[in-house]
Design a protein around this motif. Structure first.
Motif: not given
Length: 382
Positions: A305, A333, A168, A311-312, A337, A171, A308, A136
């Motif tokens: 999940m 991003s 993914s 991360h966001l 990702l 995402a 992600v 990622w």
């Protein structure tokens, strides 16, 4: 690898196995160019179709063809995918988006480590954390490279990549939807507007299609074989054969940056590398026992999940703090990702003309650094 049971096609029928593996790769590329492929990924369907064939005993779980693909074809693919990794060009053409990408990559590392301590993944946890981090930050090639360096088994790899593929996809859907979410726009505003009409968008897509030149492909393949030969020799000399893919990556990056103009003139080598990768995914799915996969993949899905999500949240929080534009944050991003091609597609569909090239460049930079960071994460958590 699981023991071979009786199958319609015998394991030593090399021509038939080649037909199956290449046919599955074709299926993946075909799906990638359909409406279904825009919402999912051809890799997912290659894995599913291959698992169905082997678990219905049409093809075997083990075969010399699989050994050839996993032992040789994967190593050859990595240089083909990295020959254009000119680090100077990446920084020159990606502008300030590269800074946001570095923040996004750091957010992936942070999320993978936090998730590792929040979700019990068992003994395979450090390997999964590093492999997901590499994948990622970079892409499938980094996912594969890290998994081999940390010595994941084939069943562990299949569960990990299958779960991560679904994550993914989700995402990608989130990234596409974010610019239309009012609460996101209030939190991290954007000044980018749609600056391309439909004709310009289609022209940009068409310009990315590779031309096939036989001298380019044969030269790139010869160079890839040479890099793999030298890397294997280094591994044998110093007794670190499990790190051969790292040596392949390092040598390729050195060549790409010593001879950037020569590498930039190559056409079609990246697509050839992708063919090898899709054949590899077909092999992985074919050697997977579905019952064992279902029992192990859900935990990895929730872990992915969580990565992600963290991360966001981290990236958007930093973007608001240092006043990064939402469009630039989404492109950075996406380069992490989902990779350069889907990120360019996001920029194209949103009309962010000036962010198409930075998105691609950041994605390529992710290919350069992803493997090393992923291995470092596994080492730190082991």
């Amino acid at each position: 690898m699981f023991e071979t049971g009786a199958s319609l096609i015998s394991a030593d029928n090399v021509f038939a196995m080649g037909t199956i593996l290449l046919g599955l790769a074709y299926l993946g590329f075909w799906i990638d160019n359909t409406m279904l492929g825009q919402k999912t990924s051809g890799v997912v369907w290659v894995l599913i179709a291959a698992m169905l064939l082997s678990n219905l005993h049409i093809i075997p779980f083990t075969s010399p063809a699989y050994d050839f693909v996993g032992g040789y074809m994967v190593s050859l693919a990595i240089p083909l995918l990295l020959f254009k990794a000119d680090i100077r060009k990446i920084f020159r053409e990606s502008g300030k988006v590269i800074i946001t990408f570095i923040i996004a990559a750091a957010a992936v590392v942070f999320a993978a480590v936090v998730g590792f301590y929040l979700i019990d993944l068992g003994e395979v946890g450090p390997k999964v954390a590093g492999t997901y981090t590499g994948g990622w930050i970079g892409g499938a090639v980094n996912f594969l490279a890290v998994s081999q360096v940390v010595e994941m088994s084939e069943s562990e790899f299949t569960s990990a990549i299958s779960a991560s593929s679904v994550v993914s996809i989700i995402a990608l859907m989130i990234l596409v939807a974010m610019p239309s979410m009012k609460f996101v726009l209030r939190f991290v505003p954007t000044e980018f507007e749609d600056s391309m009409d439909e004709e310009e968008k289609q022209a940009l897509k068409d310009s990315n299609r590779a031309h096939v030149y036989l001298r380019h492909l044969t030269g790139a393949l010869a160079l890839s074989f040479g890099i793999c030969t030298v890397s294997a020799g280094i591994g044998t000399l110093i007794g670190t054969g499990q790190y051969n893919i790292l040596f392949v990556t390092i040598l390729t990056i050195i060549i790409a940056n010593l001879f950037p103009k020569v590498m930039d003139r190559l056409e079609g080598e990246f697509e050839l590398g992708m063919i090898f990768m899709y054949i590899f995914f077909a092999m992985v799915g074919s050697s997977t026992n579905a019952i064992a996969f279902i029992g192990s993949a859900m935990n990895l899905f929730f872990y992915g999940m969580l990565i992600v999500a963290i991360h966001l949240v981290v990236l958007m929080g930093v973007a608001r703090l240092i006043k990064v534009d939402l469009a630039e944050a989404i492109v950075a991003s996406g380069a992490c990702l989902v990779g350069p091609a889907p990120t360019a597609a996001i920029a194209i569909t949103r009309g962010w003309r000036n962010l198409v090239t930075p998105g691609i460049m950041c994605g390529i930079f992710g290919y350069v650094i992803g493997t090393f960071i992923g291995v470092a994460v596994t080492t730190a958590l082991s």
